[in-house]
Design a protein around this motif. Structure first.
Motif, short mmCIF file in Angstrom:
data_model
loop_
_atom_site.label_atom_id
_atom_site.label_comp_id
_atom_site.label_asym_id
_atom_site.label_seq_id
_atom_site.Cartn_x
_atom_site.Cartn_y
_atom_site.Cartn_z
N ALA A 16 9.96 -6.30 6.24
CA ALA A 16 9.26 -6.68 7.47
C ALA A 16 10.22 -7.38 8.45
CB ALA A 16 8.08 -7.59 7.15
N LEU A 17 11.05 -8.27 7.93
CA LEU A 17 12.03 -8.94 8.79
C LEU A 17 13.04 -7.96 9.36
CD1 LEU A 17 12.70 -12.28 6.87
CD2 LEU A 17 11.60 -12.00 9.10
N VAL A 20 11.33 -6.04 12.15
CA VAL A 20 11.22 -6.88 13.35
C VAL A 20 12.58 -7.00 14.04
CG1 VAL A 20 10.78 -9.24 14.17
CG2 VAL A 20 9.18 -8.14 12.59
N VAL A 23 13.32 -3.76 15.89
CA VAL A 23 12.53 -3.63 17.11
C VAL A 23 13.08 -4.55 18.20
CG1 VAL A 23 10.25 -4.07 18.12
CG2 VAL A 23 10.44 -2.83 15.96
N VAL A 24 13.43 -5.78 17.83
CA VAL A 24 13.99 -6.73 18.80
C VAL A 24 15.32 -6.21 19.34
CG1 VAL A 24 15.00 -9.04 19.03
CG2 VAL A 24 12.78 -8.74 17.91
#
Length: 181
Positions: A16-17, A20, A23-24
């Motif tokens: 999940a990290l 993220v 995506v960032v």
């Protein structure tokens, strides 16, 4: 909880990290490209089947541009080109079509002295898009009108507009003192 459940929770959290972070990173890249290329960003995205390919093309343009030896004009050259531009504008009154052709040639000469390759119009657009995205549409429009003028298919008002469009890029190229990077 068993060890397997803890391992699964940790793996899911790491995935999940990572998602993220990905995506960032993509959003930062997209924002950078939008800021750098302005309206050219949206035009390139519209011309491609997907955003990733469009953004890769823009990144490739940045890479190519970084390898060019783009330099500011010496003061003497700026003055010479400014005087030549004034002469071209004065000729517009008597020979608008000829003046537009001269304006195109003058913009190309400034580009060449600054270090831009000038052999191919599409490549000129690509190279200019990195440091001059805001005036790129002016150049496209002027070039299109210039082409119609060569075929005697442009009105005097269109020729006047071409001069205005050429002047926008000309002024930017003439007075830019940084490498635009």
């Amino acid at each position: 909880m068993t060890t397997y459940i803890w391992v699964a929770v940790v793996v899911i959290a790491v995935v999940a990290l990572a998602a993220v972070a990905y995506v960032v990173q993509q959003q930062k890249r997209r924002n950078h490209l939008r800021e750098r290329f302005g309206p050219e960003y949206e035009r390139i995205v519209a011309d491609h089947d997907n955003r990733r390919d469009a953004e890769q093309e823009l990144l490739d343009r940045e890479q190519r541009h970084s390898e060019l030896d783009i330099r500011p004009l010496p003061e003497e050259s700026r003055e010479t080109y400014a005087n030549r531009w004034t002469e071209v504008q004065e000729r517009f009154v008597d020979a608008p079509s000829f003046a537009v052709t001269e304006a195109d040639q003058l913009v190309t000469a400034v580009m060449a002295e600054r270090g831009y390759p000038t052999e191919d119009f599409e490549q000129r657009l690509s190279d200019l898009s990195v440091g001059h995205a805001a005036t790129l549409d002016h150049y496209r429009t002027a070039h299109e009108i210039s082409g119609r003028a060569a075929e005697k298919k442009a009105s005097t008002e269109e020729l006047r507009q071409a001069m205005v469009h050429y002047r926008a890029l000309f002024e930017e190229l003439l007075h830019e003192t940084t490498r635009g990077r």
